[in-house]
Design a protein around this motif. Sequence first.
Motif, mmCIF file in Angstrom:
data_model
loop_
_atom_site.group_PDB
_atom_site.id
_atom_site.type_symbol
_atom_site.label_atom_id
_atom_site.label_comp_id
_atom_site.label_asym_id
_atom_site.label_seq_id
_atom_site.Cartn_x
_atom_site.Cartn_y
_atom_site.Cartn_z
ATOM 1 N N PHE A 227 0.833 -1.207 0.000
ATOM 2 C CA PHE A 227 0.000 0.000 0.000
ATOM 3 C C PHE A 227 0.865 1.254 0.000
ATOM 4 O O PHE A 227 0.606 2.202 -0.761
ATOM 5 C CB PHE A 227 -0.921 -0.022 1.217
ATOM 6 C CG PHE A 227 -1.419 1.323 1.652
ATOM 7 C CD1 PHE A 227 -2.415 1.966 0.947
ATOM 8 C CD2 PHE A 227 -0.882 1.951 2.774
ATOM 9 C CE1 PHE A 227 -2.876 3.219 1.332
ATOM 10 C CE2 PHE A 227 -1.338 3.194 3.174
ATOM 11 C CZ PHE A 227 -2.337 3.831 2.452
ATOM 12 N N THR B 34 0.830 3.954 -3.071
ATOM 13 C CA THR B 34 0.243 5.281 -2.862
ATOM 14 C C THR B 34 1.300 6.382 -2.706
ATOM 15 O O THR B 34 1.182 7.441 -3.329
ATOM 16 C CB THR B 34 -0.678 5.272 -1.644
ATOM 17 O OG1 THR B 34 0.038 4.798 -0.489
ATOM 18 C CG2 THR B 34 -1.881 4.373 -1.887
ATOM 19 N N GLY C 2 1.978 8.600 -5.724
ATOM 20 C CA GLY C 2 1.718 10.014 -5.493
ATOM 21 C C GLY C 2 2.915 10.878 -5.850
ATOM 22 O O GLY C 2 2.772 11.928 -6.487
ATOM 23 N N TRP D 272 -1.647 11.759 -0.377
ATOM 24 C CA TRP D 272 -2.310 10.815 -1.267
ATOM 25 C C TRP D 272 -2.571 9.504 -0.543
ATOM 26 O O TRP D 272 -3.665 8.931 -0.619
ATOM 27 C CB TRP D 272 -1.432 10.553 -2.497
ATOM 28 C CG TRP D 272 -1.534 11.573 -3.575
ATOM 29 C CD1 TRP D 272 -0.668 12.616 -3.817
ATOM 30 C CD2 TRP D 272 -2.551 11.672 -4.575
ATOM 31 N NE1 TRP D 272 -1.088 13.345 -4.894
ATOM 32 C CE2 TRP D 272 -2.243 12.784 -5.389
ATOM 33 C CE3 TRP D 272 -3.689 10.930 -4.871
ATOM 34 C CZ2 TRP D 272 -3.033 13.168 -6.477
ATOM 35 C CZ3 TRP D 272 -4.480 11.305 -5.954
ATOM 36 C CH2 TRP D 272 -4.148 12.407 -6.738
ATOM 37 N N ALA D 273 -1.546 9.024 0.177
ATOM 38 C CA ALA D 273 -1.681 7.731 0.869
ATOM 39 C C ALA D 273 -2.687 7.799 2.011
ATOM 40 O O ALA D 273 -3.497 6.887 2.194
ATOM 41 C CB ALA D 273 -0.313 7.296 1.404
ATOM 42 N N ALA E 14 -6.124 7.760 0.459
ATOM 43 C CA ALA E 14 -6.386 6.603 -0.406
ATOM 44 C C ALA E 14 -6.819 5.395 0.424
ATOM 45 O O ALA E 14 -7.640 4.594 -0.043
ATOM 46 C CB ALA E 14 -5.145 6.268 -1.227
ATOM 47 N N TYR E 15 -6.287 5.274 1.648
ATOM 48 C CA TYR E 15 -6.640 4.105 2.451
ATOM 49 C C TYR E 15 -8.096 4.116 2.909
ATOM 50 O O TYR E 15 -8.820 3.141 2.689
ATOM 51 C CB TYR E 15 -5.699 3.976 3.648
ATOM 52 C CG TYR E 15 -6.006 2.749 4.476
ATOM 53 C CD1 TYR E 15 -5.768 1.474 3.979
ATOM 54 C CD2 TYR E 15 -6.569 2.858 5.745
ATOM 55 C CE1 TYR E 15 -6.066 0.339 4.715
ATOM 56 C CE2 TYR E 15 -6.867 1.731 6.493
ATOM 57 C CZ TYR E 15 -6.614 0.477 5.970
ATOM 58 O OH TYR E 15 -6.928 -0.641 6.701
ATOM 59 N N TYR F 77 -10.232 3.369 -0.009
ATOM 60 C CA TYR F 77 -10.195 1.937 -0.330
ATOM 61 C C TYR F 77 -11.100 1.143 0.618
ATOM 62 O O TYR F 77 -11.858 0.270 0.190
ATOM 63 C CB TYR F 77 -8.761 1.418 -0.238
ATOM 64 C CG TYR F 77 -8.653 -0.075 -0.107
ATOM 65 C CD1 TYR F 77 -8.776 -0.903 -1.219
ATOM 66 C CD2 TYR F 77 -8.432 -0.673 1.143
ATOM 67 C CE1 TYR F 77 -8.691 -2.280 -1.099
ATOM 68 C CE2 TYR F 77 -8.346 -2.049 1.270
ATOM 69 C CZ TYR F 77 -8.477 -2.846 0.146
ATOM 70 O OH TYR F 77 -8.400 -4.211 0.263
ATOM 71 N N GLY G 15 -6.741 9.064 -8.731
ATOM 72 C CA GLY G 15 -7.419 8.403 -7.616
ATOM 73 C C GLY G 15 -8.047 7.086 -8.026
ATOM 74 O O GLY G 15 -8.005 6.101 -7.277
ATOM 75 N N LEU H 114 -5.156 4.527 -8.505
ATOM 76 C CA LEU H 114 -4.620 4.087 -7.210
ATOM 77 C C LEU H 114 -5.593 3.137 -6.515
ATOM 78 O O LEU H 114 -5.187 2.084 -5.994
ATOM 79 C CB LEU H 114 -4.330 5.288 -6.316
ATOM 80 C CG LEU H 114 -3.124 6.160 -6.662
ATOM 81 C CD1 LEU H 114 -2.992 7.290 -5.650
ATOM 82 C CD2 LEU H 114 -1.843 5.342 -6.710
ATOM 83 N N THR H 115 -6.865 3.501 -6.484
ATOM 84 C CA THR H 115 -7.858 2.651 -5.830
ATOM 85 C C THR H 115 -7.958 1.308 -6.538
ATOM 86 O O THR H 115 -8.065 0.254 -5.895
ATOM 87 C CB THR H 115 -9.237 3.328 -5.818
ATOM 88 O OG1 THR H 115 -9.121 4.636 -5.249
ATOM 89 C CG2 THR H 115 -10.227 2.508 -4.998
ATOM 90 N N LEU I 90 -5.065 -0.861 -5.486
ATOM 91 C CA LEU I 90 -5.254 -1.354 -4.114
ATOM 92 C C LEU I 90 -6.291 -2.472 -4.070
ATOM 93 O O LEU I 90 -6.124 -3.460 -3.349
ATOM 94 C CB LEU I 90 -5.676 -0.203 -3.196
ATOM 95 C CG LEU I 90 -4.642 0.898 -2.963
ATOM 96 C CD1 LEU I 90 -5.209 1.968 -2.029
ATOM 97 C CD2 LEU I 90 -3.344 0.343 -2.399
#
Length: 243
Positions: free
Chosen positions: A47, A51, A55, A93-94, A97-98, A101, A163, A166-167, A170
């Motif tokens: 992760f 991310t 990012g 971003w990270a 993003a979590y 997700y 986004g 990234l999603t 993940l």
Amino acid sequence: MVATQIPYPLVDGTARGALTAATVVVFFLASTTHATATRGPWWAAAFVVVTVGGGLAVETLGVHTGVPFGRYVYGTSLGPRLFGVSLVVPLAWAMMAYPAYVLVRRHQQAPDRAAVVGGLVLATWDLFLDPQMVNAGHWRWHSSGPALNGIPVTNFLGWLLVGTLLTGVLLALPDPGRSEIRDERIPLTLLAWTYLSSVVANGVFFDRPGVAALGGAAMGAVLAVGLRPWRTDHGEDRRRADR
């Protein structure tokens, strides 16, 4: 994380910049800690690579080429920079993003749609973030054309693209115990806090009713879609019951 954000409207100048950076770091640590505790260290490491690395890569591309967000440049108020990018920005971003997700993972039977909803969570959050950070002098825009509250529309589209990607990555990572029911209250609470505090801060403290209205309506609608059960979720529920 909540405690670091509460005093934000009450400080200014370098103190506000330091508080911004601290909030990002603490939020990032909250996200990675929860990921490690619920999904294991290998998933959490992947992760972070996806991310934070993603990012940094896309922000470096953006600063030097204007793709995919538009032309902009970072100041020095957020601390050290790498390749022209403030180091806290990939952590931001990270950190978001979590929880995005976590919100859409429940819809894993429709991964493409779930990835788009995750991208929309990040893009609509930026409807709050960008006006706030530009006003604080953390970065400035050189792009022209259509804008939302002074921020180029290309930035929203870039956030949506990045986004979503990234999603999607993940969602594709091997998630130990993917079908298990986990306690996801911490990341979802931080997501709700981010939304509600952004509406209140812009509407009450920063005198930006347009930002509060646009971000509140857009992000609120996306969160509602993410929280609402989808038709594809019912098949997963039946498979869990069979097991």
